[in-house]
Design an enzyme around this catalytic site. Structure first.
Site, PDB file in Angstrom:
ATOM      1  N   GLY A  94     -95.706 -48.771  85.825  1.00 55.66           N
ATOM      2  CA  GLY A  94     -94.990 -47.890  84.912  1.00 55.66           C
ATOM      3  C   GLY A  94     -94.152 -46.859  85.650  1.00 55.66           C
ATOM      4  N   GLU A 133     -93.153 -53.262  98.152  1.00 57.95           N
ATOM      5  CA  GLU A 133     -92.589 -54.157  97.143  1.00 57.95           C
ATOM      6  C   GLU A 133     -91.409 -54.918  97.731  1.00 57.95           C
ATOM      7  OE1 GLU A 133     -91.229 -52.129  93.627  1.00 57.95           O
ATOM      8  OE2 GLU A 133     -90.777 -53.995  92.573  1.00 57.95           O
TER       9      GLU A 133
HETATM   10  C1  LIG Z   1     -86.911 -58.227  84.562  1.00 61.21           C
HETATM   11  C2  LIG Z   1     -87.187 -56.834  85.011  1.00 61.21           C
HETATM   12  C3  LIG Z   1     -88.477 -56.456  85.296  1.00 61.21           C
HETATM   13  C4  LIG Z   1     -88.761 -55.154  85.663  1.00 61.21           C
HETATM   14  N1  LIG Z   1     -90.061 -54.804  85.862  1.00 61.21           N
HETATM   15  C5  LIG Z   1     -90.370 -53.485  86.053  1.00 61.21           C
HETATM   16  C6  LIG Z   1     -91.705 -53.043  86.095  1.00 61.21           C
HETATM   17  O1  LIG Z   1     -92.647 -53.843  85.981  1.00 61.21           O
HETATM   18  N2  LIG Z   1     -91.957 -51.724  86.251  1.00 61.21           N
HETATM   19  C7  LIG Z   1     -90.958 -50.811  86.389  1.00 61.21           C
HETATM   20  O2  LIG Z   1     -91.235 -49.631  86.545  1.00 61.21           O
HETATM   21  N3  LIG Z   1     -89.663 -51.205  86.349  1.00 61.21           N
HETATM   22  C8  LIG Z   1     -89.345 -52.510  86.181  1.00 61.21           C
HETATM   23  N4  LIG Z   1     -88.017 -52.904  86.099  1.00 61.21           N
HETATM   24  C9  LIG Z   1     -86.980 -51.867  86.105  1.00 61.21           C
HETATM   25  C10 LIG Z   1     -86.067 -51.867  87.293  1.00 61.21           C
HETATM   26  O3  LIG Z   1     -86.674 -51.286  88.389  1.00 61.21           O
HETATM   27  C11 LIG Z   1     -84.783 -51.139  86.867  1.00 61.21           C
HETATM   28  O4  LIG Z   1     -84.116 -51.976  85.954  1.00 61.21           O
HETATM   29  C12 LIG Z   1     -83.866 -50.828  88.012  1.00 61.21           C
HETATM   30  O5  LIG Z   1     -84.404 -49.810  88.785  1.00 61.21           O
HETATM   31  C13 LIG Z   1     -82.468 -50.429  87.558  1.00 61.21           C
HETATM   32  O6  LIG Z   1     -82.502 -49.389  86.618  1.00 61.21           O
HETATM   33  P1  LIG Z   1     -81.699 -49.491  85.247  1.00 61.21           P
HETATM   34  O7  LIG Z   1     -82.052 -50.778  84.619  1.00 61.21           O
HETATM   35  O8  LIG Z   1     -81.931 -48.264  84.493  1.00 61.21           O
HETATM   36  O9  LIG Z   1     -80.173 -49.592  85.669  1.00 61.21           O
HETATM   37  P2  LIG Z   1     -79.227 -48.356  86.012  1.00 61.21           P
HETATM   38  O10 LIG Z   1     -79.899 -47.444  86.942  1.00 61.21           O
HETATM   39  O11 LIG Z   1     -78.682 -47.808  84.754  1.00 61.21           O
HETATM   40  O12 LIG Z   1     -78.083 -49.103  86.821  1.00 61.21           O
HETATM   41  C14 LIG Z   1     -77.053 -49.844  86.220  1.00 61.21           C
HETATM   42  C15 LIG Z   1     -76.162 -50.386  87.319  1.00 61.21           C
HETATM   43  O13 LIG Z   1     -75.602 -49.308  88.086  1.00 61.21           O
HETATM   44  C16 LIG Z   1     -75.914 -49.464  89.449  1.00 61.21           C
HETATM   45  N5  LIG Z   1     -76.097 -48.152  90.082  1.00 61.21           N
HETATM   46  C17 LIG Z   1     -76.945 -47.181  89.677  1.00 61.21           C
HETATM   47  N6  LIG Z   1     -76.849 -46.129  90.491  1.00 61.21           N
HETATM   48  C18 LIG Z   1     -75.937 -46.432  91.432  1.00 61.21           C
HETATM   49  C19 LIG Z   1     -75.403 -45.735  92.555  1.00 61.21           C
HETATM   50  N7  LIG Z   1     -75.801 -44.521  92.886  1.00 61.21           N
HETATM   51  N8  LIG Z   1     -74.477 -46.365  93.314  1.00 61.21           N
HETATM   52  C20 LIG Z   1     -74.059 -47.605  92.993  1.00 61.21           C
HETATM   53  N9  LIG Z   1     -74.530 -48.305  91.939  1.00 61.21           N
HETATM   54  C21 LIG Z   1     -75.453 -47.716  91.175  1.00 61.21           C
HETATM   55  C22 LIG Z   1     -77.163 -50.264  89.471  1.00 61.21           C
HETATM   56  O14 LIG Z   1     -77.323 -50.923  90.689  1.00 61.21           O
HETATM   57  C23 LIG Z   1     -76.921 -51.233  88.327  1.00 61.21           C
HETATM   58  O15 LIG Z   1     -76.102 -52.267  88.762  1.00 61.21           O
HETATM   59  C24 LIG Z   1     -87.722 -54.206  85.781  1.00 61.21           C
HETATM   60  C25 LIG Z   1     -86.411 -54.610  85.528  1.00 61.21           C
HETATM   61  C26 LIG Z   1     -86.138 -55.897  85.144  1.00 61.21           C
HETATM   62  C27 LIG Z   1     -84.721 -56.273  84.869  1.00 61.21           C
END
Ligand SMILES: Cc1cc2nc3c(=O)[nH]c(=O)nc-3n(C[C@H](O)[C@H](O)[C@H](O)COP(=O)(O)OP(=O)(O)OC[C@H]3O[C@@H](n4cnc5c(N)ncnc54)[C@H](O)[C@@H]3O)c2cc1C
Ligand SMILES: Cc1cc2nc3c(=O)[nH]c(=O)nc-3n(C[C@H](O)[C@H](O)[C@H](O)COP(=O)(O)OP(=O)(O)OC[C@H]3O[C@@H](n4cnc5c(N)ncnc54)[C@H](O)[C@@H]3O)c2cc1C
Lengths: 383, 402
Positions: free
Chosen positions: B127, B244
């Site tokens: 989480g 990880e």
């Molecule tokens: C299938 C799946 C399973 C997951 N499982 C878990 C889980 O079990 N537990 C958990 O805690 N999380 C989990 N996650 C969450 C995952 O860690 C996040 O989706 C990830 O950290 C990206 O965050 P976000 O989705 O909010 O995208 P955002 O942070 O909104 O990013 C959107 C886009 O912008 C880019 N971006 C963001 N900031 C920057 C920057 N500074 N410079 C350049 N590009 C940038 C990102 O790379 C991405 O392409 C999971 C995600 C998926 C898709």
């Protein structure tokens, strides 16, 4: 030379774009997908009313005339709206076969119905072993009394489960991969011996696998010349490939736009993600690839209405290859830039991505068309 | 530099291979080979088999139940796990929380949780992410407020993988809003059965259901469940994320997937011949294999450095980034290989048990049934575990000094 739209074409475009913007959102699409046959009959009737099904059909046959560019304009808008209605299978493939290959009787009988929205068509040209080669036809049509008996299997026939008639390629002579000896037949979907296994496609449309066992047809079922069906098939599929490249450009534009919109809104690290130059550059690339695909696509569409078949084939292959490559890039990037939201069923972007992916897999993928172009090159040099 | 296995290593490899190939239950192997959905039981059954053999946690210190293997042995083991068509080990307990507790946990915490991770009695989920905090993880806002000997937790976690199976969730929560945002975070273990914990599934683009929203409403968590010091959770989180990333390269699984590409290409036809005889397609395969081998050698090098006592550094970002790129390239090869039948969707593949292409569903060959879903689903790999953009930022800052 003039590579821009006429007033009339711009009107079609505005009307189509407005329709998909105002009356066809993702929820509407979901509802249509859930209907029997996977599309909405009322919407189809609306398409007919707006004259969309009559595009490209001569006026004396219930159509409104016009060339392929008008059809492309419409398909570009359908791409942006992710329409699930059987326009491609009925109008582009079925109608395309009728217009190019149909006898005056066949045309007079069927085209007015098609234009009025009363006739749905599909075209089965692929078989499990054929991959993307249109000449790879194992389905046979044996002369039998005054007609033919058809046996074989066609796969991934778009909308086969819902249409009234299915056109198929079948071999009247020659070996499986011969170019000569193929004939196109138009058969009733409910004719004895025809079975369709209907299923959803991964991008939310419908298709079916068609089995023909001992299907008896008369000579009036033949579309075009006996034994010369490959020429007809190639012309129709090339035109469809050019048109779907333009549809792809419509999907790409929507994909790029929803990504730009999302990144303007979504904040991380205290600012909109769209502020990050690393992401801006990737969206610029998406935008540019969309433009290139669109105009290459329109060029290919224009070529389909000309007399030069080899120029038409080359242009279709170029446009379709580009659509596949750019579609892959744009779809993947859009999902990536949406982050976790990008892989959810809830978001429009994931559906756009799936559609772009599957457009690459219909009428030959990018690799197929690049190879085809390379082969054409050697053909030219040898000639 | 030495690439040949010594006699002990070869013997080890054979021992592991023989055991894994004969112990994998055939119905689970079939699901893995065809890329079908695995349910909780499939994972647990397999993990218990490995646990009984003492091989469930290769990276754990021996005193906590690890087998005491060298990095080379662990590498060989990973290879054989993949080659045997076994399910991925669920990493949340084994590769994330386990090492965290070994490093930061109290003796009571170690005694209470580690054995149950090893035995697969407890299924853990992660989480970290929240709707407003993805890449910017440290901005997270789930609050934990001290109330006697409990914390009261309120907030929402999202994208939580397989939370629907989980008994426990380890969470990052905000315990202070003072100072830098990283400074007010704590690492908390929460029993999923606690009142106020609600799990809501999120449907993914392939139609599957593996991620969830987890809502936390006035959830009372004993203070004993705090790992590390209050407000020092970021240190714990960074340690965990480093671990990880190592696992995520997935070289062994990618090699196995390349075999699948080969197999499918020998079944699919092109121009009247099996696709595998097509030079152009084989060139595409060769290209991916170049990248895969380069990645493997880079990983081997980093592992060897680690064996020599170096701590894992920001280089692990290379493994995550390039590893997921290779995985995704392989899903593209698979998709290309099945041609126009990639479009066929049999909704039954989402069920717990897909009997195969029967008479009711579409006539999709078994080998092609999950290829498109897999391609769509695997786009996640460049997003989770710290997105590939974030990995680039890490490399730029921590290695290139930008
Ligand atoms: C299938 C799946 C399973 C997951 N499982 C878990 C889980 O079990 N537990 C958990 O805690 N999380 C989990 N996650 C969450 C995952 O860690 C996040 O989706 C990830 O950290 C990206 O965050 P976000 O989705 O909010 O995208 P955002 O942070 O909104 O990013 C959107 C886009 O912008 C880019 N971006 C963001 N900031 C920057 C920057 N500074 N410079 C350049 N590009 C940038 C990102 O790379 C991405 O392409 C999971 C995600 C998926 C898709
Ligand atoms: C063959 C050649 C012919 C030329 N002819 C002419 C000429 O006839 N007249 C003339 O006036 N000039 C000419 N130029 C100069 C040319 O316009 C400059 O080289 C160019 O504007 C880049 O400037 P720079 O070389 O100082 O590189 P810099 O500005 O130092 O850039 C270095 C790199 O950083 C990138 N970069 C810079 N700013 C940013 C930013 N904000 N975001 C992202 N990336 C950035 C650049 O794209 C480049 O890759 C010529 C250059 C070349 C190579």
């Amino acid at each position: 030379m003039n590579f821009t739209f006429t007033e009339e074409q711009l009107l079609i475009r505005d009307m189509a774009e407005r329709f998909f913007r105002d009356e066809y959102d993702l929820d509407t699409r979901r509802k249509h997908q859930a209907m029997p046959g996977g599309f909405c009959p009322e919407t189809w009737a609306q398409f007919a009313e707006m004259g969309w099904l009559a595009l490209g059909i001569p006026e004396d046959l219930g159509g409104v005339g016009g060339g392929s560019v008008e059809t492309a304009i419409l398909m570009e808008a359908m791409g942006g709206g992710l329409a699930v209605e059987p326009f491609l299978s009925t109008v582009v493939l079925g109608g395309g076969l009728m217009i190019r290959g149909g006898s005056p009787e066949q045309q007079g009988d069927l085209l007015p119905k098609l234009a009025a929205g009363e006739l749905l068509l599909a075209f089965g040209y692929a078989e499990p072993q054929s991959r993307y080669d249109l000449n790879d036809v194992a389905t046979t049509a044996k002369a039998d009394g005054g007609g033919y008996v058809l046996d074989g299997a066609k796969c991934v026939v778009l909308h086969a489960g819902t249409v009234d008639k299915i056109a198929v390629t079948a071999r009247t002579s020659g070996d499986v991969r011969d170019r000569a000896g193929i004939t196109v037949f138009l058969i009733d979907a409910d004719a004895p011996g025809v079975t369709v296994r209907d299923y959803p496609t991964v991008d939310g449309l419908r298709a079916g696998d068609v089995t023909l066992s001992g299907v008896k047809v008369g000579v009036e079922a033949v579309l075009g010349e006996v034994g010369n069906g490959l020429e007809l098939t190639e012309a129709v599929i090339d035109r469809a490939a050019a048109l779907i490249a333009v549809e792809a450009a419509g999907v790409m534009a929507a994909t790029t736009q929803c990504t730009v919109d999302y990144l303007k809104e979504r904040k991380q690290f205290g600012r909109p993600l769209g502020d990050f130059q690393a992401l801006q550059h990737r969206m610029t690339e998406m935008y540019m690839e969309t433009e290139l695909t669109r105009w290459l696509g329109y060029m290919a569409v224009v070529r389909q209405d000309g007399d030069d078949r080899s120029a038409a084939a080359r242009a279709a292959a170029q446009a379709k290859a580009k659509a596949g490559q750019a579609g892959r890039l744009i779809g993947q990037e859009a999902v990536q830039l949406h982050g976790g939201m990008g892989v959810t069923d809830e978001m429009f972007v994931s559906h756009l991505f799936k559609r772009l992916t599957m457009i690459d897999h219909v009428f030959g993928d990018a690799a197929h068309h690049v190879e085809r172009l390379a082969d054409m090159d050697i053909g030219d040099a040898a000639a | 530099m030495e690439l040949v296995l010594n006699p002990e290593e070869s013997a080890f490899q054979k021992e592991v291979r023989d055991f894994l190939r004969t112990s994998i239950p055939p119905e689970i192997k079939r699901k893995v080979d065809l890329g079908l959905k695995l349910v909780k039981d499939d994972y647990v059954v397999w993990q218990k088999i490995l646990h009984e053999r003492g091989w469930i946690a290769p990276s754990w210190p021996k005193e906590y139940g690890g087998p005491g293997w060298s990095p080379v042995q662990r590498y060989l083991y990973e290879e054989e796990l993949a080659a045997a068509s076994s399910p991925r080990l669920i990493t949340f307990g084994l590769k994330m929380l386990g090492p965290v507790l070994v490093e930061f946990g109290t003796d009571e915490q170690k005694a209470r949780y580690l054995p149950r991770i090893l035995s697969s009695e407890d299924w853990w989920c992660q989480g970290f992410s929240e709707p407003g905090s993805g890449s910017d993880l440290a901005s997270l806002s789930t609050r934990a407020v001290r109330d006697g000997d409990h914390y009261v937790v309120n907030g929402q976690k999202t994208w939580t993988t397989l939370a629907q199976y989980a008994d426990w969730i380890f969470c990052l929560v905000r315990t202070s809003t003072e100072g830098k945002k990283q400074a007010g975070i704590s690492f908390l273990l929460i029993d999923m059965k606690t009142p106020g914990v609600t799990v809501r599934p999120i449907k993914t683009l392939d139609g599957g259901q593996e991620i969830n929203d987890v809502f936390l409403e006035d959830v009372r968590v004993p203070v004993d469940n705090l790992v590390g010091k209050e407000n020092d959770g970021w240190t714990v989180a960074k340690f965990l994320l480093g671990h990880e990333r190592f696992g995520i390269a997935g070289v062994a699984r990618s090699k196995k997937q390349m075999e699948r590409v080969r197999e499918i290409a020998s079944k699919e036809m092109k121009r009247g011949r099996p696709l595998i005889e097509d030079a152009r397609f084989r060139e595409e395969m060769a290209q991916v294999e170049i990248d895969l081998t380069a990645l493997e050698m880079t990983e081997l090098h980093l592992l060897s450095e680690q064996a020599a006592g170096r701590k894992p550094g920001p280089e692990s970002s290379i493994l995550k980034l390039k590893g997921t790129q290779v995985q995704q390239a392989i899903t593209e090869l698979l998709l290309e290989a099945v041609g126009n039948r990639a479009a066929v969707f049999d909704p039954a593949i989402l069920d717990d048990d897909w009997p195969g292409p029967g008479n009711d569903g579409p006539a999709i060959p078994e080998h092609a049934a999950t290829v498109a879903s897999h391609y769509f689903n695997w786009r996640k790999a460049s997003i989770y575990g710290g997105s590939n953009e974030i990995q680039r930022n890490i490399i730029a800052k921590a290695i290139l000094g930008l």
